[in-house]
Design an enzyme around this catalytic site. Structure first.
Site, PDB file in Angstrom:
ATOM      1  N   ARG A   1     -10.814  -0.348  14.620  1.00 29.26           N
ATOM      2  CA  ARG A   1     -10.938   0.383  13.508  1.00 29.26           C
ATOM      3  C   ARG A   1     -11.674   0.035  12.558  1.00 29.26           C
ATOM      4  NH1 ARG A   1      -4.955   1.374  11.667  1.00 29.26           N
ATOM      5  NH2 ARG A   1      -5.086  -0.628  10.781  1.00 29.26           N
TER       6      ARG A   1
ATOM      7  N   TYR B   1      16.381  29.705   7.312  1.00 32.38           N
ATOM      8  CA  TYR B   1      14.977  30.854   7.795  1.00 32.38           C
ATOM      9  C   TYR B   1      14.864  30.795   9.141  1.00 32.38           C
ATOM     10  CZ  TYR B   1      12.540  30.382   3.541  1.00 32.38           C
ATOM     11  OH  TYR B   1      12.774  30.366   2.085  1.00 32.38           O
TER      12      TYR B   1
ATOM     13  N   MET C   1      11.381  24.445   2.049  1.00 27.52           N
ATOM     14  CA  MET C   1      10.726  23.209   1.207  1.00 27.52           C
ATOM     15  C   MET C   1      11.428  22.779   0.042  1.00 27.52           C
ATOM     16  SD  MET C   1       7.970  24.646  -2.281  1.00 27.52           S
ATOM     17  CE  MET C   1       7.244  25.460  -0.188  1.00 27.52           C
TER      18      MET C   1
ATOM     19  N   LYS D   1       0.797  -1.416  -0.233  1.00 23.02           N
ATOM     20  CA  LYS D   1      -0.178  -0.315  -0.016  1.00 23.02           C
ATOM     21  C   LYS D   1       1.169   1.559  -0.086  1.00 23.02           C
ATOM     22  CE  LYS D   1      -0.159  -0.158   5.116  1.00 23.02           C
ATOM     23  NZ  LYS D   1      -1.114  -0.889   5.886  1.00 23.02           N
TER      24      LYS D   1
HETATM   25  C1  LIG Z   1      -0.374  -2.092   6.966  1.00 24.48           C
HETATM   26  C2  LIG Z   1      -0.975  -2.835   7.357  1.00 24.48           C
HETATM   27  C3  LIG Z   1       0.159  -4.268   7.068  1.00 24.48           C
HETATM   28  C4  LIG Z   1       1.194  -3.737   7.202  1.00 24.48           C
HETATM   29  O1  LIG Z   1       1.795  -3.458   8.395  1.00 24.48           O
HETATM   30  P1  LIG Z   1       3.243  -3.481   9.046  1.00 24.48           P
HETATM   31  O2  LIG Z   1       3.798  -2.463  10.571  1.00 24.48           O
HETATM   32  O3  LIG Z   1       3.939  -2.588   7.785  1.00 24.48           O
HETATM   33  O4  LIG Z   1       3.869  -4.568   8.781  1.00 24.48           O
HETATM   34  C5  LIG Z   1      -0.883  -4.765   8.107  1.00 24.48           C
HETATM   35  N1  LIG Z   1      -2.053  -5.378   7.525  1.00 24.48           N
HETATM   36  C6  LIG Z   1      -2.734  -4.221   7.678  1.00 24.48           C
HETATM   37  C7  LIG Z   1      -4.335  -4.475   7.916  1.00 24.48           C
HETATM   38  C8  LIG Z   1      -2.155  -3.042   7.697  1.00 24.48           C
HETATM   39  O5  LIG Z   1      -3.040  -2.220   7.138  1.00 24.48           O
END
Ligand SMILES: *Cc1c(COP(=O)(O)O)cnc(C)c1O
Length: 374
Positions: free
Chosen positions: A136, A266, A314, A39
């Site tokens: 969640r 800055y 930036m 992701k």
């Molecule tokens: C992001 C995520 C993972 C991976 O987690 P890591 O700590 O990066 O290994 C696994 N399961 C879900 C549901 C996630 O959102």
């Protein structure tokens, strides 16, 4: 002294060989199937290249947050199983189902929406997600009986294929994770009673997969660790036998010899203590270098270690290199593999009061990724 090719203003090199080696190592360590989590553009490393490298290392499935990310993998030519688990309210699952993307299902409504996306000859693959304490998404334990019964019915009539049951852990403590695991195990019993026999059960992400063997369940979802970063505060990549895949670097774009008392960047938060050399590095917060790490983030130039002087801007930051013989074009490395003597993403995370996940994931689109393999 190491120099970048002429014309390169900034780059993140992505060592796909490291990702492959990390997955291989973690598969062996956990003795489990690996769902490689790619992701957020592969935590900033590039989703398609990370997916390909992870599959090469033995991952058998990919995980992403949303359907858009899953479709991008397909467009990039990745045909391995993919599961996406975070959906817009009322999302249309048709396009995803059409290219065989599996859906994480967190509610009765989502289950019905998934089955509506089935075509005559192709059931939709789903992973039913249980809520086990994180607060969640996920099916509440008290609703599991009803949702599982409907899932079993939809599976029998060929609308769905229940590929997995899963949940996600808090890593608050081993005891908290064990408590969540017990809730999950109870739900597995409820699923079996409802007539479900999913081939996969997965609850552990990187932290639990490494630290809590009983959470592995034969399948683990690994994100940060496949990129070579540690999910722990007190153990680094080297301790875990992992190789960080991303190195963030830029050539020194200008050097300036200045007297004592010269202000830097800055607000003049930093003033030189003595006559010194200032080196300008063309990376800033627009590139994902956290401004919060002003005055603190480590930078390696020519094998010597310095800190950012003054505020990160930036597009650029300044390093006070003292009397070190630094020249325009010398390579400045913000982070990479600490076992090679480079600063780490962990150090930048500490300097910015955040976690290594955020450091790599926020490296912006203005930084070209150059794929290498070692
Ligand atoms: C992001 C995520 C993972 C991976 O987690 P890591 O700590 O990066 O290994 C696994 N399961 C879900 C549901 C996630 O959102």
């Amino acid at each position: 002294m190491s120099r970048l090719p002429a014309g390169v203003l900034r780059e993140a090199t992505i060592d796909v060989g490291a990702i492959t080696a990390n997955v291989r190592h973690l598969r062996r360590l956990t003795g489990s199937e690996v769902i490689a989590v790619v992701k957020a553009d592969g935590y900033g490393h590039g989703a398609v290249r990370s997916a390909v490298a992870a599959l090469e290392g033995g991952a058998t499935r990919l995980g992403v947050a949303d359907i858009g990310e899953a479709l991008a993998l397909r467009r990039g030519g990745v045909m391995a199983p993919v599961v996406a688990w975070l959906h817009a309210p009322g999302a249309n699952f048709g396009e995803a189902a059409g290219v065989g993307i599996e859906l994480g299902i967190s509610s009765f409504d989502q289950l019905l929406q998934a089955s509506a996306a089935a075509s005559v000859d192709r059931p939709v693959g789903v992973h039913l997600k249980l809520e086990t304490g994180l607060g969640r998404n996920g099916i509440a334990p008290e609703d599991a009986g009803v949702v599982f019964a409907e899932a079993a019915r939809l599976e029998r009539i060929g609308k769905l294929r229940v590929v997995g049951l899963f949940s996600h852990l808090s890593n608050a403590s081993a005891d908290d994770d064990r408590a969540a695991l017990r809730i999950f195990q109870d739900a597995l019993g409820v699923a079996a009673a409802a007539g479900l026999a999913p081939p996969l059960r997965h609850i552990a992400a990187s932290h639990a997969a490494i630290a809590l063997p009983e959470s592995r369940l034969g399948c683990v979802r690994l994100g940060v660790s496949i990129y070579g970063l540690s999910p722990f505060d007190d153990r680094d990549s080297g301790d875990l036998g992992l190789r960080p895949a991303m190195t963030l670097r830029a050539p020194v774009a200008a050097v300036r010899r200045v007297p004592a008392g010269h202000g830097v960047s800055y607000g003049y938060d930093y003033r030189t203590e003595r006559e010194t050399t200032l080196a300008l590095v063309p990376l800033g917060y627009a590139d994902g270098v956290p401004r919060q790490a002003s005055g603190a983030g480590p930078v390696s130039i020519g094998g010597a270690r310095f800190r950012v002087a003054g505020r990160i801007a930036m597009d650029q930051l300044v390093v006070d290199v003292g009397d070190h013989p630094v020249a325009v074009g010398d390579e400045a490395v913000l982070f990479g593999d600490a076992t090679l003597g480079l600063p780490s993403a962990d150090e930048w995370a500490a300097a910015a009061s955040t976690i290594n996940y955020e450091i790599v994931t926020r490296i912006g689109p203005r930084v070209p990724r150059r794929q290498v393999s070692s």
